[in-house]
Design a protein around this motif. Structure first.
Motif, PDB file in Angstrom:
ATOM      1  N   VAL A 139      66.404 -55.762  63.703  1.00  0.00           N
ATOM      2  CA  VAL A 139      65.747 -54.449  63.720  1.00  0.00           C
ATOM      3  C   VAL A 139      66.328 -53.566  64.816  1.00  0.00           C
ATOM      4  CG1 VAL A 139      63.559 -53.302  64.255  1.00  0.00           C
ATOM      5  CG2 VAL A 139      63.606 -55.204  62.622  1.00  0.00           C
ATOM      6  N   GLY A 140      66.574 -54.139  65.991  1.00  0.00           N
ATOM      7  CA  GLY A 140      67.078 -53.328  67.103  1.00  0.00           C
ATOM      8  C   GLY A 140      68.451 -52.753  66.871  1.00  0.00           C
ATOM      9  N   ALA A 141      69.267 -53.438  66.057  1.00  0.00           N
ATOM     10  CA  ALA A 141      70.619 -52.946  65.770  1.00  0.00           C
ATOM     11  C   ALA A 141      70.629 -51.905  64.659  1.00  0.00           C
ATOM     12  CB  ALA A 141      71.524 -54.115  65.388  1.00  0.00           C
ATOM     13  N   ALA A 142      69.585 -51.876  63.841  1.00  0.00           N
ATOM     14  CA  ALA A 142      69.581 -51.003  62.662  1.00  0.00           C
ATOM     15  C   ALA A 142      69.720 -49.519  62.997  1.00  0.00           C
ATOM     16  CB  ALA A 142      68.321 -51.262  61.828  1.00  0.00           C
ATOM     17  N   PRO A 143      69.003 -48.991  64.003  1.00  0.00           N
ATOM     18  CA  PRO A 143      69.188 -47.568  64.332  1.00  0.00           C
ATOM     19  C   PRO A 143      70.552 -47.264  64.925  1.00  0.00           C
ATOM     20  CG  PRO A 143      67.094 -48.406  65.170  1.00  0.00           C
ATOM     21  CD  PRO A 143      67.908 -49.592  64.774  1.00  0.00           C
ATOM     22  N   VAL A 144      71.144 -48.207  65.647  1.00  0.00           N
ATOM     23  CA  VAL A 144      72.454 -47.974  66.262  1.00  0.00           C
ATOM     24  C   VAL A 144      73.462 -47.603  65.185  1.00  0.00           C
ATOM     25  CG1 VAL A 144      74.329 -49.013  67.592  1.00  0.00           C
ATOM     26  CG2 VAL A 144      71.946 -49.589  68.126  1.00  0.00           C
ATOM     27  N   GLN A 145      73.432 -48.346  64.094  1.00  0.00           N
ATOM     28  CA  GLN A 145      74.385 -48.162  62.999  1.00  0.00           C
ATOM     29  C   GLN A 145      73.867 -47.184  61.949  1.00  0.00           C
ATOM     30  OE1 GLN A 145      77.305 -49.275  63.094  1.00  0.00           O
ATOM     31  NE2 GLN A 145      78.152 -49.543  61.059  1.00  0.00           N
ATOM     32  N   ASN A 146      72.587 -46.811  62.045  1.00  0.00           N
ATOM     33  CA  ASN A 146      71.941 -46.046  60.968  1.00  0.00           C
ATOM     34  C   ASN A 146      72.278 -46.702  59.626  1.00  0.00           C
ATOM     35  OD1 ASN A 146      70.492 -44.089  59.537  1.00  0.00           O
ATOM     36  ND2 ASN A 146      72.226 -42.691  59.451  1.00  0.00           N
ATOM     37  N   ILE A 147      71.855 -47.952  59.489  1.00  0.00           N
ATOM     38  CA  ILE A 147      72.190 -48.732  58.299  1.00  0.00           C
ATOM     39  C   ILE A 147      71.734 -48.005  57.033  1.00  0.00           C
ATOM     40  CG2 ILE A 147      72.148 -50.941  59.505  1.00  0.00           C
ATOM     41  CD1 ILE A 147      69.344 -51.384  58.307  1.00  0.00           C
ATOM     42  N   GLY A 148      72.424 -48.287  55.939  1.00  0.00           N
ATOM     43  CA  GLY A 148      72.066 -47.652  54.679  1.00  0.00           C
ATOM     44  C   GLY A 148      72.595 -48.428  53.495  1.00  0.00           C
ATOM     45  N   ALA A 149      71.920 -48.257  52.354  1.00  0.00           N
ATOM     46  CA  ALA A 149      72.359 -48.899  51.115  1.00  0.00           C
ATOM     47  C   ALA A 149      71.568 -48.333  49.949  1.00  0.00           C
ATOM     48  CB  ALA A 149      72.168 -50.417  51.188  1.00  0.00           C
ATOM     49  N   TYR A 150      72.245 -48.200  48.827  1.00  0.00           N
ATOM     50  CA  TYR A 150      71.613 -47.829  47.559  1.00  0.00           C
ATOM     51  C   TYR A 150      70.741 -46.576  47.668  1.00  0.00           C
ATOM     52  CZ  TYR A 150      73.544 -52.300  46.439  1.00  0.00           C
ATOM     53  OH  TYR A 150      74.434 -53.323  46.278  1.00  0.00           O
ATOM     54  N   GLY A 151      71.318 -45.568  48.335  1.00  0.00           N
ATOM     55  CA  GLY A 151      70.686 -44.259  48.359  1.00  0.00           C
ATOM     56  C   GLY A 151      69.721 -44.012  49.493  1.00  0.00           C
ATOM     57  N   ILE A 152      69.516 -44.994  50.384  1.00  0.00           N
ATOM     58  CA  ILE A 152      68.589 -44.842  51.506  1.00  0.00           C
ATOM     59  C   ILE A 152      69.317 -45.172  52.808  1.00  0.00           C
ATOM     60  CG2 ILE A 152      66.490 -45.727  52.615  1.00  0.00           C
ATOM     61  CD1 ILE A 152      65.772 -44.142  50.237  1.00  0.00           C
ATOM     62  N   GLU A 153      69.079 -44.365  53.833  1.00  0.00           N
ATOM     63  CA  GLU A 153      69.538 -44.676  55.179  1.00  0.00           C
ATOM     64  C   GLU A 153      68.332 -44.899  56.080  1.00  0.00           C
ATOM     65  OE1 GLU A 153      73.827 -42.602  55.878  1.00  0.00           O
ATOM     66  OE2 GLU A 153      72.083 -41.313  56.140  1.00  0.00           O
ATOM     67  N   LEU A 154      68.551 -45.600  57.177  1.00  0.00           N
ATOM     68  CA  LEU A 154      67.450 -45.850  58.097  1.00  0.00           C
ATOM     69  C   LEU A 154      66.775 -44.556  58.547  1.00  0.00           C
ATOM     70  CD1 LEU A 154      66.873 -48.336  60.807  1.00  0.00           C
ATOM     71  CD2 LEU A 154      67.043 -45.974  61.580  1.00  0.00           C
ATOM     72  N   LYS A 155      67.569 -43.524  58.780  1.00  0.00           N
ATOM     73  CA  LYS A 155      66.996 -42.261  59.254  1.00  0.00           C
ATOM     74  C   LYS A 155      65.965 -41.683  58.292  1.00  0.00           C
ATOM     75  CE  LYS A 155      70.625 -39.217  57.370  1.00  0.00           C
ATOM     76  NZ  LYS A 155      69.733 -38.506  56.432  1.00  0.00           N
ATOM     77  N   ASP A 156      66.058 -42.049  57.012  1.00  0.00           N
ATOM     78  CA  ASP A 156      65.100 -41.565  56.019  1.00  0.00           C
ATOM     79  C   ASP A 156      63.729 -42.207  56.176  1.00  0.00           C
ATOM     80  OD1 ASP A 156      67.172 -40.064  54.801  1.00  0.00           O
ATOM     81  OD2 ASP A 156      67.804 -41.823  53.657  1.00  0.00           O
ATOM     82  N   ARG A 157      63.658 -43.303  56.893  1.00  0.00           N
ATOM     83  CA  ARG A 157      62.403 -44.041  57.068  1.00  0.00           C
ATOM     84  C   ARG A 157      62.061 -44.222  58.544  1.00  0.00           C
ATOM     85  NH1 ARG A 157      62.333 -42.668  52.585  1.00  0.00           N
ATOM     86  NH2 ARG A 157      62.253 -43.959  50.682  1.00  0.00           N
ATOM     87  N   PHE A 158      62.691 -43.456  59.401  1.00  0.00           N
ATOM     88  CA  PHE A 158      62.555 -43.638  60.848  1.00  0.00           C
ATOM     89  C   PHE A 158      61.445 -42.765  61.413  1.00  0.00           C
ATOM     90  CE2 PHE A 158      63.740 -42.498  65.210  1.00  0.00           C
ATOM     91  CZ  PHE A 158      63.895 -43.753  65.784  1.00  0.00           C
ATOM     92  N   GLU A 159      60.660 -43.346  62.313  1.00  0.00           N
ATOM     93  CA  GLU A 159      59.627 -42.608  63.030  1.00  0.00           C
ATOM     94  C   GLU A 159      60.010 -42.410  64.495  1.00  0.00           C
ATOM     95  OE1 GLU A 159      55.764 -40.852  63.893  1.00  0.00           O
ATOM     96  OE2 GLU A 159      56.986 -41.082  62.101  1.00  0.00           O
ATOM     97  N   SER A 160      60.241 -43.505  65.213  1.00  0.00           N
ATOM     98  CA  SER A 160      60.630 -43.426  66.627  1.00  0.00           C
ATOM     99  C   SER A 160      61.028 -44.815  67.105  1.00  0.00           C
ATOM    100  CB  SER A 160      59.467 -42.901  67.491  1.00  0.00           C
ATOM    101  OG  SER A 160      58.365 -43.799  67.434  1.00  0.00           O
ATOM    102  N   LEU A 161      61.546 -44.889  68.325  1.00  0.00           N
ATOM    103  CA  LEU A 161      61.873 -46.190  68.909  1.00  0.00           C
ATOM    104  C   LEU A 161      61.653 -46.151  70.414  1.00  0.00           C
ATOM    105  CD1 LEU A 161      64.824 -45.909  70.502  1.00  0.00           C
ATOM    106  CD2 LEU A 161      65.715 -46.003  68.179  1.00  0.00           C
ATOM    107  N   ASP A 162      61.541 -47.340  70.990  1.00  0.00           N
ATOM    108  CA  ASP A 162      61.480 -47.486  72.443  1.00  0.00           C
ATOM    109  C   ASP A 162      62.832 -48.006  72.919  1.00  0.00           C
ATOM    110  OD1 ASP A 162      58.797 -46.777  72.407  1.00  0.00           O
ATOM    111  OD2 ASP A 162      58.109 -48.857  72.319  1.00  0.00           O
ATOM    112  N   ALA A 163      63.346 -47.416  73.986  1.00  0.00           N
ATOM    113  CA  ALA A 163      64.618 -47.856  74.554  1.00  0.00           C
ATOM    114  C   ALA A 163      64.509 -47.895  76.067  1.00  0.00           C
ATOM    115  CB  ALA A 163      65.752 -46.940  74.125  1.00  0.00           C
ATOM    116  N   VAL A 164      65.188 -48.864  76.660  1.00  0.00           N
ATOM    117  CA  VAL A 164      65.199 -49.008  78.112  1.00  0.00           C
ATOM    118  C   VAL A 164      66.578 -48.639  78.637  1.00  0.00           C
ATOM    119  CG1 VAL A 164      64.862 -50.580  80.050  1.00  0.00           C
ATOM    120  CG2 VAL A 164      63.477 -50.847  77.983  1.00  0.00           C
ATOM    121  N   ASP A 165      66.625 -47.761  79.613  1.00  0.00           N
ATOM    122  CA  ASP A 165      67.871 -47.355  80.246  1.00  0.00           C
ATOM    123  C   ASP A 165      68.381 -48.519  81.087  1.00  0.00           C
ATOM    124  OD1 ASP A 165      69.650 -46.201  82.336  1.00  0.00           O
ATOM    125  OD2 ASP A 165      69.165 -44.340  81.296  1.00  0.00           O
ATOM    126  N   LEU A 166      69.640 -48.921  80.856  1.00  0.00           N
ATOM    127  CA  LEU A 166      70.208 -50.080  81.535  1.00  0.00           C
ATOM    128  C   LEU A 166      70.666 -49.779  82.961  1.00  0.00           C
ATOM    129  CD1 LEU A 166      72.213 -51.712  78.606  1.00  0.00           C
ATOM    130  CD2 LEU A 166      70.090 -52.524  79.656  1.00  0.00           C
TER     131      LEU A 166
END
Length: 365
Positions: A139-166
């Motif tokens: 799940v954590g890698a999915a937004p990095v790549q904006n994965i997609g297949a068969y007419g849908i991309e992650l951004k189409d179903r995305f609400e928000s995420l939590d990220a920690v500054d390294l």
């Protein structure tokens, strides 16, 4: 020589009275990347909660070292040992966060397997991710790549995420606008000035929230799904049926990484202008292409590679999958350098014939 059981847990580096980090040294990453490529990680920390990231950042030794975030290892090609501290993301948990009038909001930890999340949403009656079934990774890698297949991309179903500054250890909630989603792209892959974290590799995703629209509407525009409807006579499939079809299609086309090492689709489908597409069609009328809403045209990279005769070709232990030219595979004891050599030869071949530069999807490390 990298031993298969070379990982050595080591807690001695933790400062006195601090919560223990699960640190391992000299870890063979062969079983942690879907290509099955050998590489040694000098230090690997298992991240099982968000606080572990802050503990790494605050650590006197680990905090100053370069970091490499590792999810399911399905989008990397390891060509060398990793000197950076590897953050192995293993944050668990999936839950329905909120039921709105227009959507279900589902939250998942970064370490959850992507397909497990999709399966869970279908089983619980929260459709919307079914077209993205069987995509490898977490799940954590999915937004990095904006994965997609068969007419849908992650951004189409995305609400928000939590990220920690390294660098600072601060946590931020990022909406879609900040993530700068593009075709197989996001702010987490981009260099230069950015809204959060400054540069790619400077932050790590810990949790992701998805917006699954209500009422649900099926996405059936892709040719493979149209064929399934014609074959079965099912003209109004539900989400479970689409999920099953997508799994069947992917299993028929793509090798199981558990049996044949691979990173899925190795190259992005190139996007060209309408004029460029017409020029290519004039020379190769059979080219598979998809008109885009903005007037550009997406070309099928697999078709381009196949047209250049690459199916089944090998370089050492690396090969082009005989059933899908878009996939490079590990036929046994491939090294990362062999995968890269094969990929570059394909790029040169496609450019020589079509004048198109293919861009790899995986990160070459």
């Amino acid at each position: 020589m990298i031993g298969e059981n070379s990982a050595m847990p080591d807690h001695a580096v933790n400062p006195p009275n601090s919560p223990a980090l699960l640190l391992e040294r000299d870890v063979n990453l062969k079983s942690y990347n879907s290509f099955g490529l050998p590489a040694l990680a000098e230090r690997l920390v298992r991240i099982r909660e968000e606080a572990d990231v802050r503990r790494v950042v605050d650590h006197p030794e680990l905090g100053r070292a370069p970091k490499f975030v590792l999810g399911g290892g399905s989008n990397i090609v390891l060509t060398r040992d990793v000197q950076a501290v590897v953050l192995k993301m293993e944050i668990p948990g999936v839950r329905l966060l909120e039921t709105r009038e227009d959507a279900w909001i589902v939250e998942a930890g970064a370490g959850v397997r992507w397909h497990d999340l999709v399966s869970w949403t279908i089983e619980q009656g929260y459709p919307g991710l079914e077209n993205l079934a069987l995509i490898p990774g977490t799940v954590g890698a999915a937004p990095v790549q904006n994965i997609g297949a068969y007419g849908i991309e992650l951004k189409d179903r995305f609400e928000s995420l939590d990220a920690v500054d390294l660098v600072t250890g601060r946590t931020a909630l990022l909406p879609a606008a900040v993530c700068r989603f593009g075709y197989r792209d996001s702010v987490f892959k981009q260099d230069g000035e950015a809204v959060f974290g400054g540069l790619a590799g400077k932050s790590v995703i810990t949790r992701v929230r998805f917006r699954l629209p209500r009422p649900w509407q099926p996405q059936l525009d892709y040719l493979d799904l149209q064929r399934k409807m014609a074959e079965t006579g099912i003209t109004a499939p539900d989400a479970r049926q689409i999920f099953d079809w997508v799994c069947e299609i992917r299993r028929a086309k793509l090798p199981d990484p558990a049996r044949i090492g691979n990173a899925g689709s190795f190259f992005k489908n190139p996007v060209v202008s309408e004029e460029q597409c017409r020029d290519i069609i004039g020379r190769d009328p059979g080219i598979v292409h998809y008109p885009m809403p903005d007037g550009t045209v997406k070309l099928a990279a697999g078709w381009l590679i196949d047209a250049c005769g690459w199916k089944g070709k090998t370089v050492g232990g690396a090969a082009v999958y005989e059933r899908q030219a878009l996939v490079l595979v590990n036929r046994g004891e491939a090294r990362g350098a062999e995968v890269v050599t094969l990929a570059r030869a394909i790029q040169e071949s496609v450019y020589g014939r079509f004048g198109i530069r293919l861009e790899p999807e995986p990160v070459l490390l």
